[in-house]
Design a protein around this motif. Structure first.
Motif, PDB file in Angstrom:
ATOM      1  N   CYS A  33      45.196  27.686  -5.053  1.00  0.00           N
ATOM      2  CA  CYS A  33      46.089  27.362  -6.157  1.00  0.00           C
ATOM      3  C   CYS A  33      47.411  28.098  -5.945  1.00  0.00           C
ATOM      4  O   CYS A  33      47.424  29.318  -5.769  1.00  0.00           O
ATOM      5  CB  CYS A  33      45.457  27.783  -7.479  1.00  0.00           C
ATOM      6  SG  CYS A  33      46.533  27.581  -8.924  1.00  0.00           S
ATOM      7  N   MET A  34      48.528  27.345  -5.927  1.00  0.00           N
ATOM      8  CA  MET A  34      49.848  27.965  -5.755  1.00  0.00           C
ATOM      9  C   MET A  34      50.676  27.781  -7.017  1.00  0.00           C
ATOM     10  O   MET A  34      50.791  26.670  -7.538  1.00  0.00           O
ATOM     11  CB  MET A  34      50.594  27.372  -4.567  1.00  0.00           C
ATOM     12  CG  MET A  34      51.955  28.033  -4.325  1.00  0.00           C
ATOM     13  SD  MET A  34      52.879  27.348  -2.923  1.00  0.00           S
ATOM     14  CE  MET A  34      51.849  27.837  -1.551  1.00  0.00           C
ATOM     15  N   ARG A  35      51.246  28.880  -7.494  1.00  0.00           N
ATOM     16  CA  ARG A  35      52.122  28.869  -8.658  1.00  0.00           C
ATOM     17  C   ARG A  35      53.478  29.426  -8.251  1.00  0.00           C
ATOM     18  O   ARG A  35      53.547  30.514  -7.681  1.00  0.00           O
ATOM     19  CB  ARG A  35      51.506  29.678  -9.801  1.00  0.00           C
ATOM     20  CG  ARG A  35      50.193  29.080 -10.297  1.00  0.00           C
ATOM     21  CD  ARG A  35      49.407  29.987 -11.205  1.00  0.00           C
ATOM     22  NE  ARG A  35      48.162  29.348 -11.618  1.00  0.00           N
ATOM     23  CZ  ARG A  35      47.159  29.964 -12.223  1.00  0.00           C
ATOM     24  NH1 ARG A  35      47.255  31.263 -12.502  1.00  0.00           N
ATOM     25  NH2 ARG A  35      46.072  29.312 -12.558  1.00  0.00           N
ATOM     26  N   CYS A  36      54.536  28.682  -8.524  1.00  0.00           N
ATOM     27  CA  CYS A  36      55.872  29.013  -8.009  1.00  0.00           C
ATOM     28  C   CYS A  36      56.824  29.418  -9.126  1.00  0.00           C
ATOM     29  O   CYS A  36      56.762  28.913 -10.246  1.00  0.00           O
ATOM     30  CB  CYS A  36      56.456  27.816  -7.260  1.00  0.00           C
ATOM     31  SG  CYS A  36      55.482  27.285  -5.834  1.00  0.00           S
ATOM     32  N   THR A  37      57.711  30.347  -8.785  1.00  0.00           N
ATOM     33  CA  THR A  37      58.772  30.766  -9.684  1.00  0.00           C
ATOM     34  C   THR A  37      60.067  30.915  -8.902  1.00  0.00           C
ATOM     35  O   THR A  37      60.056  31.211  -7.711  1.00  0.00           O
ATOM     36  CB  THR A  37      58.427  32.111 -10.366  1.00  0.00           C
ATOM     37  OG1 THR A  37      59.525  32.501 -11.209  1.00  0.00           O
ATOM     38  CG2 THR A  37      58.190  33.208  -9.341  1.00  0.00           C
ATOM     39  N   ASN A  38      61.177  30.678  -9.575  1.00  0.00           N
ATOM     40  CA  ASN A  38      62.473  30.962  -8.961  1.00  0.00           C
ATOM     41  C   ASN A  38      63.086  32.220  -9.563  1.00  0.00           C
ATOM     42  O   ASN A  38      64.272  32.482  -9.398  1.00  0.00           O
ATOM     43  CB  ASN A  38      63.424  29.771  -9.124  1.00  0.00           C
ATOM     44  CG  ASN A  38      63.742  29.484 -10.583  1.00  0.00           C
ATOM     45  OD1 ASN A  38      63.297  30.200 -11.486  1.00  0.00           O
ATOM     46  ND2 ASN A  38      64.497  28.431 -10.833  1.00  0.00           N
ATOM     47  N   GLY A  39      62.249  32.978 -10.245  1.00  0.00           N
ATOM     48  CA  GLY A  39      62.694  34.201 -10.899  1.00  0.00           C
ATOM     49  C   GLY A  39      62.772  34.068 -12.401  1.00  0.00           C
ATOM     50  O   GLY A  39      62.876  35.079 -13.117  1.00  0.00           O
ATOM     51  N   CYS A  40      62.705  32.840 -12.909  1.00  0.00           N
ATOM     52  CA  CYS A  40      62.777  32.627 -14.354  1.00  0.00           C
ATOM     53  C   CYS A  40      61.405  32.732 -15.016  1.00  0.00           C
ATOM     54  O   CYS A  40      61.283  33.265 -16.117  1.00  0.00           O
ATOM     55  CB  CYS A  40      63.393  31.259 -14.645  1.00  0.00           C
ATOM     56  SG  CYS A  40      65.111  31.113 -14.105  1.00  0.00           S
ATOM     57  N   THR A  41      60.369  32.220 -14.353  1.00  0.00           N
ATOM     58  CA  THR A  41      59.027  32.270 -14.917  1.00  0.00           C
ATOM     59  C   THR A  41      58.394  33.621 -14.630  1.00  0.00           C
ATOM     60  O   THR A  41      58.377  34.082 -13.489  1.00  0.00           O
ATOM     61  CB  THR A  41      58.141  31.156 -14.327  1.00  0.00           C
ATOM     62  OG1 THR A  41      58.747  29.890 -14.607  1.00  0.00           O
ATOM     63  CG2 THR A  41      56.752  31.197 -14.928  1.00  0.00           C
ATOM     64  N   LEU A  43      55.725  36.409 -13.842  1.00  0.00           N
ATOM     65  CA  LEU A  43      54.479  36.422 -13.087  1.00  0.00           C
ATOM     66  C   LEU A  43      53.269  36.753 -13.942  1.00  0.00           C
ATOM     67  O   LEU A  43      52.136  36.419 -13.579  1.00  0.00           O
ATOM     68  CB  LEU A  43      54.572  37.433 -11.933  1.00  0.00           C
ATOM     69  CG  LEU A  43      55.505  37.117 -10.776  1.00  0.00           C
ATOM     70  CD1 LEU A  43      55.345  38.165  -9.682  1.00  0.00           C
ATOM     71  CD2 LEU A  43      55.239  35.736 -10.212  1.00  0.00           C
ATOM     72  N   ALA A  44      53.486  37.390 -15.070  1.00  0.00           N
ATOM     73  CA  ALA A  44      52.356  37.764 -15.925  1.00  0.00           C
ATOM     74  C   ALA A  44      51.549  36.548 -16.343  1.00  0.00           C
ATOM     75  O   ALA A  44      50.305  36.581 -16.360  1.00  0.00           O
ATOM     76  CB  ALA A  44      52.856  38.515 -17.157  1.00  0.00           C
ATOM     77  N   GLY A  45      52.226  35.454 -16.667  1.00  0.00           N
ATOM     78  CA  GLY A  45      51.523  34.235 -17.033  1.00  0.00           C
ATOM     79  C   GLY A  45      50.738  33.651 -15.877  1.00  0.00           C
ATOM     80  O   GLY A  45      49.644  33.091 -16.063  1.00  0.00           O
ATOM     81  N   PHE A  46      51.283  33.776 -14.668  1.00  0.00           N
ATOM     82  CA  PHE A  46      50.602  33.271 -13.479  1.00  0.00           C
ATOM     83  C   PHE A  46      49.295  34.012 -13.204  1.00  0.00           C
ATOM     84  O   PHE A  46      48.367  33.457 -12.613  1.00  0.00           O
ATOM     85  CB  PHE A  46      51.504  33.437 -12.248  1.00  0.00           C
ATOM     86  CG  PHE A  46      52.637  32.450 -12.168  1.00  0.00           C
ATOM     87  CD1 PHE A  46      52.788  31.440 -13.100  1.00  0.00           C
ATOM     88  CD2 PHE A  46      53.566  32.549 -11.143  1.00  0.00           C
ATOM     89  CE1 PHE A  46      53.831  30.529 -13.011  1.00  0.00           C
ATOM     90  CE2 PHE A  46      54.617  31.640 -11.043  1.00  0.00           C
ATOM     91  CZ  PHE A  46      54.749  30.629 -11.981  1.00  0.00           C
ATOM     92  N   LEU A  47      49.229  35.277 -13.600  1.00  0.00           N
ATOM     93  CA  LEU A  47      48.094  36.127 -13.218  1.00  0.00           C
ATOM     94  C   LEU A  47      47.095  36.354 -14.348  1.00  0.00           C
ATOM     95  O   LEU A  47      46.170  37.157 -14.203  1.00  0.00           O
ATOM     96  CB  LEU A  47      48.624  37.473 -12.715  1.00  0.00           C
ATOM     97  CG  LEU A  47      49.443  37.413 -11.428  1.00  0.00           C
ATOM     98  CD1 LEU A  47      50.067  38.770 -11.117  1.00  0.00           C
ATOM     99  CD2 LEU A  47      48.594  36.961 -10.256  1.00  0.00           C
ATOM    100  N   GLN A  48      47.252  35.645 -15.442  1.00  0.00           N
ATOM    101  CA  GLN A  48      46.353  35.843 -16.576  1.00  0.00           C
ATOM    102  C   GLN A  48      44.895  35.543 -16.227  1.00  0.00           C
ATOM    103  O   GLN A  48      43.980  36.161 -16.771  1.00  0.00           O
ATOM    104  CB  GLN A  48      46.792  34.980 -17.762  1.00  0.00           C
ATOM    105  CG  GLN A  48      47.992  35.544 -18.504  1.00  0.00           C
ATOM    106  CD  GLN A  48      48.347  34.723 -19.727  1.00  0.00           C
ATOM    107  OE1 GLN A  48      47.946  33.564 -19.860  1.00  0.00           O
ATOM    108  NE2 GLN A  48      49.118  35.318 -20.628  1.00  0.00           N
TER     109      GLN A  48
END
Length: 312
Positions: A33-41, A43-48
């Protein structure tokens, strides 16, 4: 194997190496599973839901990896730092390869080591994690000056910025280290966990990111020229046979340090410019990060403390 990849699209040169890693790693039965951010999203939400995966891969620069390590601190969830930034100093300190296929093999072998990380509390109340170095003063000035040219010049952007700032702010500095007060002066303070910088140069004599202590280094000089003897001694110390540092580097040790400066100094952590100034407080989180590492890393630090990742 079930992997969660957090991918910072804005890090480094955007060469897409993480996708080569996925192709090299993927095998029958794997779930990636890959979750991407450009700096706006955040990371805390990605790692819940990180505990639902066998391991996490953090693809980005040292700041991205530090954020992931801090969010996963003391959970025991394995983290593979994927060097996709400009300097990638953590990967250097962990003796990790940069090539995606080699990193895929390391991930599959599942060798783990626990390392200290730091927590920094800024003057505005914000908290962040760092794996390498938090600091105030000249280092933060260099990081800020390098920001615009990192993608073009790579690691050389930091040297260009250093040469462009030969007369950094000189301040009276007060350190509170584990409750003890130290008054000194200089152009900057470094709170060091992993100590190796570019070109295998070590800020302090020993690189011990698993001993439960920070090295607190004061750049005790009036200008950048005064740091040249210290830089030379660091270069000569690559083999660990040059234990002394000149008077321009004043070294203390502790697990919690508060840095105050007059005039105030700009603050950075792991290359991330905070936009704030001193005071700041750094606290050590002993062996809070569990990294997926290479055999070279095991030999470098302590192979007996490593353990293979066991999957259900």
């Amino acid at each position: 194997m079930k992997l969660l990849i957090v991918n910072n699209l804005s890090s480094g040169f955007r060469d897409g190496a993480i996708y080569d890693f996925v192709r090299a790693f993927a095998d029958d039965g794997d779930e990636i599973c890959m979750r991407c951010t450009n700096g706006c999203t955040d990371l805390a939400g990605f790692l819940q839901d990180a505990e639902e995966f066998d391991a996490v891969v953090a693809a980005g620069g040292d700041g991205t990896v530090a954020t992931a390590a801090y969010l996963l601190a003391e959970t025991g969830i394995p983290l593979l730092p994927f060097p996709a930034g400009t300097a990638n100093l953590l990967a250097l300190n962990l003796a990790s390869p940069a090539e995606p296929h080699a990193l895929a093999k390391i991930m599959r072998r599942n060798l783990l080591m626990d390392f200290d990380i730091g927590e920094i509390e800024l003057s505005d109340g914000q908290h962040f994690g760092f794996t390498m170095i938090a600091g105030a003063g000249y280092d933060a000035t260099i990081m800020q000056g390098a920001e615009a040219s990192k993608r073009l010049l790579g690691p050389m952007a930091y040297f260009t910025s250093a040469f462009a700032n030969p007369a950094p702010q000189f301040s009276q500095i007060t350190l509170t280290i584990d409750g003890e007060t130290v008054r000194t002066q200089g152009v900057g303070v470094l709170v060091v966990n992993f100590s190796k910088l570019q070109f295998d140069i070590s800020v302090v004599h020993e690189n011990k990111p698993r001993d439960g202590m920070f090295d607190v280094v004061v750049m005790n000089t009036h200008d950048a020229v005064g740091l040249i003897p210290a830089l030379l001694s660091c270069m000569l110390d690559r083999t660990g046979e040059f234990p002394t540092r000149p008077g321009s580097l004043e070294v203390h040790r502790g697990c919690e340090v508060t840095v105050q400066a007059d005039p105030p100094l700009a603050v950075q952590y792991d290359g991330e410019v905070t936009g704030t100034t001193t005071p700041f407080t750094a606290r050590l989180l002993p062996e809070a990060a569990r990294f997926v590492v290479s055999e070279e890393c095991l030999a470098l630090y302590d192979e007996e403390s490593a353990e293979p990742l066991r999957l259900d």
